[in-house]
Motif scaffolding. Structure first.
Motif, mmCIF file in Angstrom:
data_model
loop_
_atom_site.group_PDB
_atom_site.id
_atom_site.type_symbol
_atom_site.label_atom_id
_atom_site.label_comp_id
_atom_site.label_asym_id
_atom_site.label_seq_id
_atom_site.Cartn_x
_atom_site.Cartn_y
_atom_site.Cartn_z
ATOM 1 N N LEU A 317 6.116 1.843 6.506
ATOM 2 C CA LEU A 317 5.621 1.651 7.868
ATOM 3 C C LEU A 317 6.802 1.635 8.833
ATOM 4 C CD1 LEU A 317 3.746 -0.372 5.878
ATOM 5 C CD2 LEU A 317 2.565 -0.702 8.043
ATOM 6 N N ALA A 318 6.524 2.056 10.056
ATOM 7 C CA ALA A 318 7.520 1.999 11.125
ATOM 8 C C ALA A 318 6.817 1.618 12.416
ATOM 9 C CB ALA A 318 8.224 3.345 11.284
ATOM 10 N N TYR A 319 7.461 0.746 13.180
ATOM 11 C CA TYR A 319 6.967 0.350 14.499
ATOM 12 C C TYR A 319 8.030 0.750 15.525
ATOM 13 C CZ TYR A 319 3.937 -2.543 11.578
ATOM 14 O OH TYR A 319 3.047 -2.974 10.626
ATOM 15 N N LEU A 320 7.586 1.518 16.531
ATOM 16 C CA LEU A 320 8.494 2.009 17.566
ATOM 17 C C LEU A 320 8.085 1.421 18.903
ATOM 18 C CD1 LEU A 320 8.529 5.831 16.674
ATOM 19 C CD2 LEU A 320 10.024 4.053 15.796
ATOM 20 N N SER A 321 9.063 0.941 19.656
ATOM 21 C CA SER A 321 8.830 0.482 21.020
ATOM 22 C C SER A 321 9.615 1.386 21.955
ATOM 23 C CB SER A 321 9.270 -0.973 21.188
ATOM 24 O OG SER A 321 9.111 -1.386 22.537
ATOM 25 N N ALA A 322 8.899 2.126 22.792
ATOM 26 C CA ALA A 322 9.514 3.053 23.737
ATOM 27 C C ALA A 322 8.954 2.768 25.118
ATOM 28 C CB ALA A 322 9.238 4.503 23.337
ATOM 29 N N SER A 323 9.609 1.881 25.832
ATOM 30 C CA SER A 323 9.162 1.493 27.170
ATOM 31 C C SER A 323 7.733 0.971 27.097
ATOM 32 C CB SER A 323 9.289 2.670 28.141
ATOM 33 O OG SER A 323 8.941 2.282 29.448
ATOM 34 N N ASP A 324 6.773 1.645 27.740
ATOM 35 C CA ASP A 324 5.396 1.157 27.788
ATOM 36 C C ASP A 324 4.550 1.644 26.619
ATOM 37 O OD1 ASP A 324 5.677 3.764 28.806
ATOM 38 O OD2 ASP A 324 3.712 3.653 29.772
ATOM 39 N N VAL A 325 5.129 2.387 25.660
ATOM 40 C CA VAL A 325 4.369 2.974 24.555
ATOM 41 C C VAL A 325 4.814 2.327 23.244
ATOM 42 C CG1 VAL A 325 3.905 5.082 23.232
ATOM 43 C CG2 VAL A 325 3.976 5.153 25.729
ATOM 44 N N LEU A 326 3.823 1.986 22.420
ATOM 45 C CA LEU A 326 4.060 1.458 21.081
ATOM 46 C C LEU A 326 3.532 2.464 20.063
ATOM 47 C CD1 LEU A 326 4.596 -0.792 18.930
ATOM 48 C CD2 LEU A 326 2.299 -1.659 19.451
ATOM 49 N N ALA A 327 4.356 2.788 19.047
ATOM 50 C CA ALA A 327 3.943 3.708 17.982
ATOM 51 C C ALA A 327 3.899 2.966 16.659
ATOM 52 C CB ALA A 327 4.903 4.888 17.892
ATOM 53 N N VAL A 328 2.847 3.226 15.890
ATOM 54 C CA VAL A 328 2.697 2.662 14.548
ATOM 55 C C VAL A 328 2.565 3.835 13.583
ATOM 56 C CG1 VAL A 328 1.362 1.159 13.037
ATOM 57 C CG2 VAL A 328 1.533 0.631 15.488
ATOM 58 N N ILE A 329 3.531 3.983 12.678
ATOM 59 C CA ILE A 329 3.562 5.090 11.725
ATOM 60 C C ILE A 329 3.353 4.520 10.329
ATOM 61 C CG2 ILE A 329 4.934 6.975 10.762
ATOM 62 C CD1 ILE A 329 6.472 7.065 13.389
ATOM 63 N N THR A 330 2.364 5.052 9.625
ATOM 64 C CA THR A 330 2.056 4.610 8.269
ATOM 65 C C THR A 330 2.024 5.826 7.354
ATOM 66 O OG1 THR A 330 0.684 2.830 9.167
ATOM 67 C CG2 THR A 330 0.462 3.314 6.829
ATOM 68 N N MET A 331 2.802 5.780 6.258
ATOM 69 C CA MET A 331 2.817 6.868 5.285
ATOM 70 C C MET A 331 2.577 6.264 3.901
ATOM 71 S SD MET A 331 6.030 9.170 6.731
ATOM 72 C CE MET A 331 5.693 10.539 5.603
ATOM 73 N N THR A 332 1.600 6.828 3.174
ATOM 74 C CA THR A 332 1.236 6.316 1.851
ATOM 75 C C THR A 332 1.155 7.464 0.855
ATOM 76 O OG1 THR A 332 -1.133 6.490 2.376
ATOM 77 C CG2 THR A 332 -0.049 4.378 2.814
ATOM 78 N N ASN A 333 1.492 7.152 -0.411
ATOM 79 C CA ASN A 333 1.386 8.120 -1.501
ATOM 80 C C ASN A 333 1.414 7.338 -2.812
ATOM 81 O OD1 ASN A 333 1.664 10.133 -3.456
ATOM 82 N ND2 ASN A 333 2.997 11.395 -2.176
ATOM 83 N N PRO A 334 0.391 7.471 -3.675
ATOM 84 C CA PRO A 334 0.393 6.723 -4.940
ATOM 85 C C PRO A 334 1.607 7.017 -5.814
ATOM 86 C CG PRO A 334 -1.779 7.680 -4.501
ATOM 87 C CD PRO A 334 -0.851 8.264 -3.496
ATOM 88 N N ASP A 335 2.180 8.219 -5.678
ATOM 89 C CA ASP A 335 3.358 8.573 -6.459
ATOM 90 C C ASP A 335 4.662 8.148 -5.794
ATOM 91 O OD1 ASP A 335 1.805 9.727 -8.438
ATOM 92 O OD2 ASP A 335 1.817 11.702 -7.465
ATOM 93 N N GLY A 336 4.592 7.673 -4.562
ATOM 94 C CA GLY A 336 5.798 7.274 -3.839
ATOM 95 C C GLY A 336 6.026 8.147 -2.614
ATOM 96 N N VAL A 337 6.356 7.516 -1.496
ATOM 97 C CA VAL A 337 6.617 8.238 -0.257
ATOM 98 C C VAL A 337 8.095 8.648 -0.227
ATOM 99 C CG1 VAL A 337 6.633 8.097 2.256
ATOM 100 C CG2 VAL A 337 4.828 6.960 0.951
ATOM 101 N N PRO A 338 8.391 9.942 -0.103
ATOM 102 C CA PRO A 338 9.799 10.358 -0.056
ATOM 103 C C PRO A 338 10.508 9.733 1.147
ATOM 104 C CG PRO A 338 8.356 12.249 -0.410
ATOM 105 C CD PRO A 338 7.470 11.093 -0.055
ATOM 106 N N ALA A 339 11.691 9.203 0.904
ATOM 107 C CA ALA A 339 12.455 8.570 1.981
ATOM 108 C C ALA A 339 12.837 9.584 3.052
ATOM 109 C CB ALA A 339 13.707 7.900 1.408
ATOM 110 N N ALA A 340 13.166 10.830 2.637
ATOM 111 C CA ALA A 340 13.571 11.840 3.618
ATOM 112 C C ALA A 340 12.422 12.195 4.550
ATOM 113 C CB ALA A 340 14.084 13.085 2.895
#
Length: 354
Positions: A317-340
């Motif tokens: 998961l990643a949470y981004l704060s950019a001035s008045d905008v908030l971003a929530v990024i979620t990435m899932t994979n049963p085999d593992g989410v690649p870091a790259a």
């Protein structure tokens, strides 16, 4: 007195022969006058006899000489032509190797590290008289929030052409007494919604559209506290984009717009410290070593303690704060989410919001 006899005087000897005088050194040879090559003390050499005139060349000898000259010229021409052909062939081979993408050349393709292929990123146009936030994160985002979402990558069926944006339209808004979900669910007008929505792709997922701000609550184990924050800080609009790539990784990106950077920061602080997603057990704060900082973006990342078959966390998961905008990024994979791939998605989404 006794007379003493005078001793007889020695008779004079004939003068002995004197040793012969040493031989006199040889006289230095006289210098030859300038311009002559004769050596002093040697007999002058007779002038060389003039060379006998060469015999006239016969027609056979002349033909042989011309034939040798022709063969030499032809050999030089053949070598020059061969050198030119090899030079052109080498240049053509170099162009054939360097012109296409490395991944398109058999034997030179680099093994994929999980990153995706996105179309060229482009920022949507701003309404007349409006400006974008500065690099320090001051100012509000005036562009259409849906067009600030990261596009779908090629690995999820997205096109590789640069996006085209319609004329900018006003984002949905609501009065101070309206609830968070009501303020986000209705665009400015049906006409504006129709013109601002991107055309759906024949093979890609559905285009991003407005969603209620409280849609993010369904993903939390304890949505009550977050609901109160969304109402208190007056979430103005929200949008979402989701895709599943060919490697099985599912990505969801939510953007929420607030009336000020302080309101957005309030929700961002709560999510990065107290967020507990339902479907992601054992979520913990993740280190971000070696990440490039994007000016104007505050970032917080989390990951699960459960690793998949690839040895990587099954969710990030990643949470981004950019001035008045908030971003929530979620990435899932049963085999593992690649870091790259996770780092790539977070960085590109940050670039669009910065």
């Amino acid at each position: 007195m006794t007379d003493h006899a005078t001793p007889p005087q020695p008779s004079p000897q004939p003068p002995s022969e004197l040793p012969p005088p040493p031989p006199a050194p040889p006289a230095a040879p006289a210098l030859a006058p300038l311009g002559t090559s004769e050596v002093i003390g040697t007999a002058p050499q007779a002038p060389a006899a003039p060379a006998a005139p060469a015999a006239p060349e016969t027609p056979e000898e002349r033909e042989a000489r011309l034939a040798r000259r022709t063969r030499r010229r032809r050999a030089a021409l053949r070598w020059s032509t061969a050198t030119l052909v090899f030079a052109l062939a080498g240049t053509g081979a170099a162009l054939a190797v360097t012109a296409p993408e490395r991944t398109d050349i058999p034997g030179l393709a680099t093994a994929s590290d999980g990153r995706y292929t996105f179309p060229p990123l482009a920022l949507p146009p701003l309404p007349a008289g409006k400006s974008a936030p500065d690099p320090k994160g001051k100012g509000l985002h005036q562009a259409d929030l849906r067009h600030l979402l990261l596009p779908t990558p090629k690995e999820a069926g997205g096109p590789l052409t640069a996006p085209t944006f319609p004329a900018p339209s006003a984002p949905p808004s609501a009065g101070p007494s309206a609830s968070a979900s009501a303020s986000a669910s209705a665009p400015a007008s049906p006409a504006a919604s129709a013109t601002a929505s991107p055309a759906p792709s024949a093979t890609g997922p559905a285009p991003a559209d407005w969603v209620p701000c409280d849609a993010v609550l369904a993903e939390q184990q304890n949505p009550a506290a977050l609901r109160a924050l969304l109402v208190q800080d007056a979430c103005r609009a929200a949008t979402v984009r989701e895709w599943t790539a060919s490697d099985g990784t599912r990505t969801q990106i939510r953007l929420l717009r607030f009336g000020s950077s302080a309101e957005s920061w309030d929700v961002f602080s709560s999510l990065r410290s107290d967020s507990l997603p339902k479907a992601l057990p054992g979520v913990r704060v993740a280190a971000r070593e070696g990440w490039d900082a994007v000016p104007g973006i505050d970032l917080s990342t989390k990951e699960t303690s459960v690793n998949g078959a690839k040895g990587t966390p099954t969710a990030r998961l990643a949470y981004l704060s950019a001035s008045d905008v908030l971003a929530v990024i979620t990435m899932t994979n049963p085999d593992g989410v690649p870091a790259a791939a996770f780092r790539q998605v977070v960085t590109l989404q940050s670039d669009l919001l910065a």
